[in-house]
Design a protein around this motif. Structure first.
Motif, PDB file in Angstrom:
ATOM      1  N   GLY A 178      48.944  48.354  36.327  1.00  0.00           N
ATOM      2  CA  GLY A 178      49.923  48.978  35.432  1.00  0.00           C
ATOM      3  C   GLY A 178      49.377  49.108  34.023  1.00  0.00           C
ATOM      4  N   ASP A 179      48.291  48.384  33.729  1.00  0.00           N
ATOM      5  CA  ASP A 179      47.726  48.441  32.377  1.00  0.00           C
ATOM      6  C   ASP A 179      46.498  49.356  32.372  1.00  0.00           C
ATOM      7  OD1 ASP A 179      46.308  46.336  33.921  1.00  0.00           O
ATOM      8  OD2 ASP A 179      45.090  46.245  32.117  1.00  0.00           O
ATOM      9  N   THR A 180      46.046  49.671  31.166  1.00  0.00           N
ATOM     10  CA  THR A 180      44.876  50.553  31.066  1.00  0.00           C
ATOM     11  C   THR A 180      43.719  49.823  30.381  1.00  0.00           C
ATOM     12  OG1 THR A 180      45.808  51.380  29.005  1.00  0.00           O
ATOM     13  CG2 THR A 180      46.216  52.701  30.971  1.00  0.00           C
ATOM     14  N   LEU A 181      43.840  48.522  30.224  1.00  0.00           N
ATOM     15  CA  LEU A 181      42.760  47.779  29.576  1.00  0.00           C
ATOM     16  C   LEU A 181      41.550  47.713  30.508  1.00  0.00           C
ATOM     17  CD1 LEU A 181      44.846  44.807  28.099  1.00  0.00           C
ATOM     18  CD2 LEU A 181      44.180  46.940  26.974  1.00  0.00           C
ATOM     19  N   ASP A 182      40.379  47.774  29.899  1.00  0.00           N
ATOM     20  CA  ASP A 182      39.165  47.804  30.724  1.00  0.00           C
ATOM     21  C   ASP A 182      38.664  46.420  31.113  1.00  0.00           C
ATOM     22  OD1 ASP A 182      39.039  50.481  30.533  1.00  0.00           O
ATOM     23  OD2 ASP A 182      37.819  50.462  28.700  1.00  0.00           O
ATOM     24  N   GLU A 183      39.268  45.403  30.521  1.00  0.00           N
ATOM     25  CA  GLU A 183      38.640  44.083  30.617  1.00  0.00           C
ATOM     26  C   GLU A 183      38.905  43.318  31.915  1.00  0.00           C
ATOM     27  OE1 GLU A 183      40.023  45.146  27.816  1.00  0.00           O
ATOM     28  OE2 GLU A 183      38.235  45.353  26.564  1.00  0.00           O
ATOM     29  N   GLY A 184      39.442  43.985  32.890  1.00  0.00           N
ATOM     30  CA  GLY A 184      39.620  43.306  34.170  1.00  0.00           C
ATOM     31  C   GLY A 184      40.863  42.442  34.254  1.00  0.00           C
ATOM     32  N   HIS A 185      41.860  42.724  33.426  1.00  0.00           N
ATOM     33  CA  HIS A 185      43.089  41.924  33.485  1.00  0.00           C
ATOM     34  C   HIS A 185      43.714  41.969  34.881  1.00  0.00           C
ATOM     35  CE1 HIS A 185      43.914  41.163  29.108  1.00  0.00           C
ATOM     36  NE2 HIS A 185      42.965  42.092  29.020  1.00  0.00           N
ATOM     37  N   HIS A 186      43.795  43.184  35.420  1.00  0.00           N
ATOM     38  CA  HIS A 186      44.510  43.318  36.691  1.00  0.00           C
ATOM     39  C   HIS A 186      43.763  42.593  37.811  1.00  0.00           C
ATOM     40  CE1 HIS A 186      47.765  44.931  38.981  1.00  0.00           C
ATOM     41  NE2 HIS A 186      46.916  45.380  39.890  1.00  0.00           N
ATOM     42  N   LYS A 187      42.452  42.656  37.750  1.00  0.00           N
ATOM     43  CA  LYS A 187      41.664  41.954  38.770  1.00  0.00           C
ATOM     44  C   LYS A 187      41.930  40.448  38.688  1.00  0.00           C
ATOM     45  CE  LYS A 187      37.041  41.689  40.618  1.00  0.00           C
ATOM     46  NZ  LYS A 187      35.631  41.947  40.415  1.00  0.00           N
ATOM     47  N   GLN A 188      41.939  39.929  37.473  1.00  0.00           N
ATOM     48  CA  GLN A 188      42.248  38.511  37.267  1.00  0.00           C
ATOM     49  C   GLN A 188      43.607  38.160  37.849  1.00  0.00           C
ATOM     50  OE1 GLN A 188      41.236  35.587  36.093  1.00  0.00           O
ATOM     51  NE2 GLN A 188      39.173  36.451  36.035  1.00  0.00           N
ATOM     52  N   LEU A 189      44.565  39.038  37.571  1.00  0.00           N
ATOM     53  CA  LEU A 189      45.938  38.804  38.016  1.00  0.00           C
ATOM     54  C   LEU A 189      45.988  38.702  39.541  1.00  0.00           C
ATOM     55  CD1 LEU A 189      48.978  38.838  37.063  1.00  0.00           C
ATOM     56  CD2 LEU A 189      48.911  41.305  37.424  1.00  0.00           C
ATOM     57  N   LEU A 190      45.400  39.688  40.203  1.00  0.00           N
ATOM     58  CA  LEU A 190      45.454  39.706  41.668  1.00  0.00           C
ATOM     59  C   LEU A 190      44.678  38.533  42.259  1.00  0.00           C
ATOM     60  CD1 LEU A 190      45.139  43.472  42.671  1.00  0.00           C
ATOM     61  CD2 LEU A 190      47.168  42.111  42.281  1.00  0.00           C
ATOM     62  N   LEU A 191      43.507  38.271  41.692  1.00  0.00           N
ATOM     63  CA  LEU A 191      42.709  37.180  42.242  1.00  0.00           C
ATOM     64  C   LEU A 191      43.436  35.850  42.105  1.00  0.00           C
ATOM     65  CD1 LEU A 191      39.083  38.141  41.164  1.00  0.00           C
ATOM     66  CD2 LEU A 191      40.105  38.227  43.446  1.00  0.00           C
ATOM     67  N   ASN A 192      44.168  35.696  41.008  1.00  0.00           N
ATOM     68  CA  ASN A 192      44.949  34.472  40.841  1.00  0.00           C
ATOM     69  C   ASN A 192      46.008  34.351  41.920  1.00  0.00           C
ATOM     70  OD1 ASN A 192      44.709  32.475  38.446  1.00  0.00           O
ATOM     71  ND2 ASN A 192      43.989  34.443  37.646  1.00  0.00           N
ATOM     72  N   ALA A 193      46.707  35.435  42.185  1.00  0.00           N
ATOM     73  CA  ALA A 193      47.744  35.396  43.232  1.00  0.00           C
ATOM     74  C   ALA A 193      47.120  34.992  44.570  1.00  0.00           C
ATOM     75  CB  ALA A 193      48.416  36.753  43.356  1.00  0.00           C
ATOM     76  N   PHE A 194      46.014  35.639  44.912  1.00  0.00           N
ATOM     77  CA  PHE A 194      45.413  35.370  46.221  1.00  0.00           C
ATOM     78  C   PHE A 194      44.870  33.937  46.279  1.00  0.00           C
ATOM     79  CE2 PHE A 194      44.176  40.152  45.974  1.00  0.00           C
ATOM     80  CZ  PHE A 194      45.505  40.514  46.184  1.00  0.00           C
ATOM     81  N   ALA A 195      44.242  33.508  45.177  1.00  0.00           N
ATOM     82  CA  ALA A 195      43.647  32.163  45.162  1.00  0.00           C
ATOM     83  C   ALA A 195      44.733  31.089  45.274  1.00  0.00           C
ATOM     84  CB  ALA A 195      42.848  31.961  43.878  1.00  0.00           C
ATOM     85  N   GLN A 196      45.879  31.324  44.627  1.00  0.00           N
ATOM     86  CA  GLN A 196      46.952  30.331  44.701  1.00  0.00           C
ATOM     87  C   GLN A 196      47.428  30.168  46.141  1.00  0.00           C
ATOM     88  OE1 GLN A 196      48.179  28.260  42.429  1.00  0.00           O
ATOM     89  NE2 GLN A 196      46.868  29.026  40.798  1.00  0.00           N
ATOM     90  N   GLY A 197      47.600  31.288  46.834  1.00  0.00           N
ATOM     91  CA  GLY A 197      48.028  31.219  48.238  1.00  0.00           C
ATOM     92  C   GLY A 197      46.993  30.474  49.073  1.00  0.00           C
ATOM     93  N   GLY A 198      45.717  30.787  48.818  1.00  0.00           N
ATOM     94  CA  GLY A 198      44.639  30.114  49.552  1.00  0.00           C
ATOM     95  C   GLY A 198      44.632  28.621  49.262  1.00  0.00           C
ATOM     96  N   ALA A 199      44.818  28.264  47.986  1.00  0.00           N
ATOM     97  CA  ALA A 199      44.770  26.848  47.600  1.00  0.00           C
ATOM     98  C   ALA A 199      45.950  26.075  48.190  1.00  0.00           C
ATOM     99  CB  ALA A 199      44.777  26.741  46.072  1.00  0.00           C
ATOM    100  N   LEU A 200      47.118  26.692  48.184  1.00  0.00           N
ATOM    101  CA  LEU A 200      48.294  26.011  48.747  1.00  0.00           C
ATOM    102  C   LEU A 200      48.041  25.657  50.216  1.00  0.00           C
ATOM    103  CD1 LEU A 200      51.138  28.214  47.191  1.00  0.00           C
ATOM    104  CD2 LEU A 200      50.876  25.751  46.857  1.00  0.00           C
ATOM    105  N   MET A 201      47.400  26.581  50.915  1.00  0.00           N
ATOM    106  CA  MET A 201      47.156  26.333  52.334  1.00  0.00           C
ATOM    107  C   MET A 201      46.013  25.334  52.549  1.00  0.00           C
ATOM    108  SD  MET A 201      46.269  29.007  55.343  1.00  0.00           S
ATOM    109  CE  MET A 201      44.524  29.007  55.599  1.00  0.00           C
ATOM    110  N   LYS A 202      44.947  25.514  51.819  1.00  0.00           N
ATOM    111  CA  LYS A 202      43.727  24.737  52.082  1.00  0.00           C
ATOM    112  C   LYS A 202      43.827  23.298  51.590  1.00  0.00           C
ATOM    113  CE  LYS A 202      38.751  25.554  51.142  1.00  0.00           C
ATOM    114  NZ  LYS A 202      38.197  25.017  52.326  1.00  0.00           N
ATOM    115  N   GLY A 203      44.346  23.125  50.390  1.00  0.00           N
ATOM    116  CA  GLY A 203      44.382  21.787  49.818  1.00  0.00           C
ATOM    117  C   GLY A 203      42.990  21.256  49.544  1.00  0.00           C
ATOM    118  N   LYS A 204      42.913  19.998  49.156  1.00  0.00           N
ATOM    119  CA  LYS A 204      41.604  19.404  48.846  1.00  0.00           C
ATOM    120  C   LYS A 204      41.760  17.895  48.881  1.00  0.00           C
ATOM    121  CE  LYS A 204      38.236  19.419  45.087  1.00  0.00           C
ATOM    122  NZ  LYS A 204      38.037  19.806  43.680  1.00  0.00           N
TER     123      LYS A 204
END
Ligand code: F6P
Length: 495
Positions: free
Chosen positions: A383-409
């Protein structure tokens, strides 16, 4: 009688094990509908669980009750009326669809008139309404109206005058259109706010303030009695419940601000989800699968809450919208026959916005003692037009959180260990456009419906909200049969 024993006996196999046991798990538990990818693979649903829920669906006649909803039977049994929100998007009883079409035509004609300045200049839209008469339009305008703003829109719901005063500071009374949205046209907060807007316009020299009002209501007579000319009253059917009403004239501010084409696309997206829900087998039916997961967690694993997180600023109001949709619909204690339901009903819906929530509440999600099914809602197209990869960060965070919740450590230090095996589902939208948003909201409506049918409750009434309203009215008149504590609070505030 519905038999839950097979469901209650389902094994609590760990998520990682479920993936290890079934190479096709991801494809079996994910599907694409109307521009949305649904991934339920990180929930504990299994093919056995789905089979057990399909059996429950047969016992509770989900197919019959779904058809009854779409064909105008009085599925809202306590109020003895049909539910007609799907008719608003063209899926329902032909008479209801025709009536909704006529109401939409009226709405469109008024929009055209406003756009051609028939009501004088309009730059600001001040929409007053509450609950379903505010949350839906607010979500739409906020999600879709960021670019290309035709009008400045404010949606005021709270009776706290601060909310209105904030708007008065920035709106020009002479260029403001007041939209009064109330299904009943009797809701205290809305009517008080509407009166105050009229007073503000009058004080600022607007000659005919009622001539600048549009009413959205299922009680058109009350709106005309209040002073709105019949030509600016946009009705909708009684069968459209408040929290299901954004498709009706309640969506007026969105249709005006975003344009009629956008509103039609919203309806089309919802209709596509309606057809998917109505025609697909349950094991490949997104609303049904989501509801099965909901019920697995509330009934078998005793989860008391569920938490949707919007990983997109455009969808930041979605969690509040869902709170009303889910809790007002299924927060019930009796069956459709009026007997105690005997099991937990709706989960408490809470949630928030990612990534903010990660830095506030996710600690509990990862290490707390509650089991909380999490839902990530994200959009591929930025939704943004910034070039700095904000949206990629946003999506990767969502996916990583789901992965972390499942995987644990697991590490030596318990304080730094994560149990894992914590469920989440992901809804990944191709775009945040009217069509996809329409499909997304309709998905949630049908998911609520499936939950309601399998629990044998009426998802379409809301008597639970009445008692507090009645008591506030009595207190406002100086009466009320209150307890010592409540009496003391009233005395402290008002003497
Ligand atoms: O109090 C709850 C409720 O009745 C909701 O169901 C509804 O959406 C809201 O109040 C507003 O009601 P109305 O549109 O009639 O003003």
């Amino acid at each position: 009688m519905a038999d839950w024993s097979k469901i209650e006996a389902l094994p609590a196999t760990k998520l990682e094990q479920l993936f290890a046991d079934d190479a096709d798990r991801l494809s079996r538990l994910s599907l694409g509908v109307a521009g949305i990818h649904f991934d339920f693979s990180k929930t504990h649903l299994t093919m056995d669980a789905i089979t057990a829920f399909e059996q429950l669906a047969r016992e509770t006649d989900l197919a019959g009750r779904r058809e009854a909803m779409f064909t105008g039977s009085h599925v809202n049994v306590t109020e003895d009326r049909p539910v007609e929100h799907t008719a608003e998007r063209g899926e329902g009883l032909p008479d209801s669809v025709a009536r909704a079409g006529a109401y939409h035509a009226r709405m469109r004609a008024l929009i055209d008139a406003i756009e051609s300045d028939a009501l004088g200049p309009v730059r600001h839209i001040l929409h007053v309404g509450i609950g379903g008469s505010a949350l839906g339009p607010h979500l739409l305008v906020d999600a879709l109206g960021r670019e290309d703003k035709r009008y400045d829109v404010a949606i005021v719901s709270n009776v706290d005058g601060i909310a209105l005063e904030d708007v008065f500071e920035r709106f020009d009374p002479a260029a403001t259109l007041l939209v009064v949205a109330s299904k009943t046209f009797t809701t205290t907060e809305t009517m008080m706010n509407a009166e105050s807007v009229i007073a503000w316009m009058t004080e600022h020299g607007v000659e005919d303030p009622y001539g600048r009002v549009v009413a959205l209501t299922a009680s058109p007579d009350k709106a005309t009695e209040w002073g709105v000319d019949e030509t600016r009253v946009l009705p909708f059917s009684e069968g459209v419940g408040g929290r299901y009403s954004l498709w009706s004239s309640i969506g007026f501010p969105a249709a005006l601000a975003l344009g009629w084409d956008a509103f039609e696309q919203l309806l089309d997206g919802a209709a596509e989800m309606d057809r998917h829900f109505r025609l697909s087998a349950l094991h490949e039916n997104a609303p049904a699968l989501a509801a099965f997961a909901d019920l697995y967690y509330t009934q078998v694993r005793h989860a008391e809450t569920r938490a949707p997180f919007a990983y997109d600023e455009r969808l930041r109001l979605l969690p509040s919208y869902l709170q009303q949709l889910e809790m007002e619909s299924n927060g019930k204690g009796v069956t459709i026959e009026g007997k105690p339901v005997g099991r937990p009903t709706a989960a408490i819906t809470w949630g928030g916005v990612g990534t903010d929530a990660q830095h506030a509440v996710f600690q509990l999600l990862h290490q707390g003692t509650h089991l909380i099914p999490v839902e990530f809602i994200a959009v591929i197209e930025a939704g943004d037009t910034l070039d700095e990869g904000h949206h990629k960060q946003l999506l990767l965070n969502a996916f990583a959180q789901g992965g972390a919740l499942m995987k644990g450590k697991q590490v030596d230090d318990p304080a730094r260990s994560y149990s894992g095996d914590r469920p989440s589902s992901t809804l990944l939208l191709d775009q945040c456009d009217p069509r996809t948003l329409g499909a997304l909201i309709a998905f949630y409506e049908h998911r609520v419906f499936v939950n309601g049918v399998l629990l044998n409750i009426n998802s379409f009434d809301q008597f639970g909200v009445e008692l507090g309203k009645e008591m506030a009215k009595e207190a406002a008149k100086g009466g009320g049969d209150f307890d010592p504590s409540t009496n003391d609070l009233i005395k402290r505030a008002f003497g």
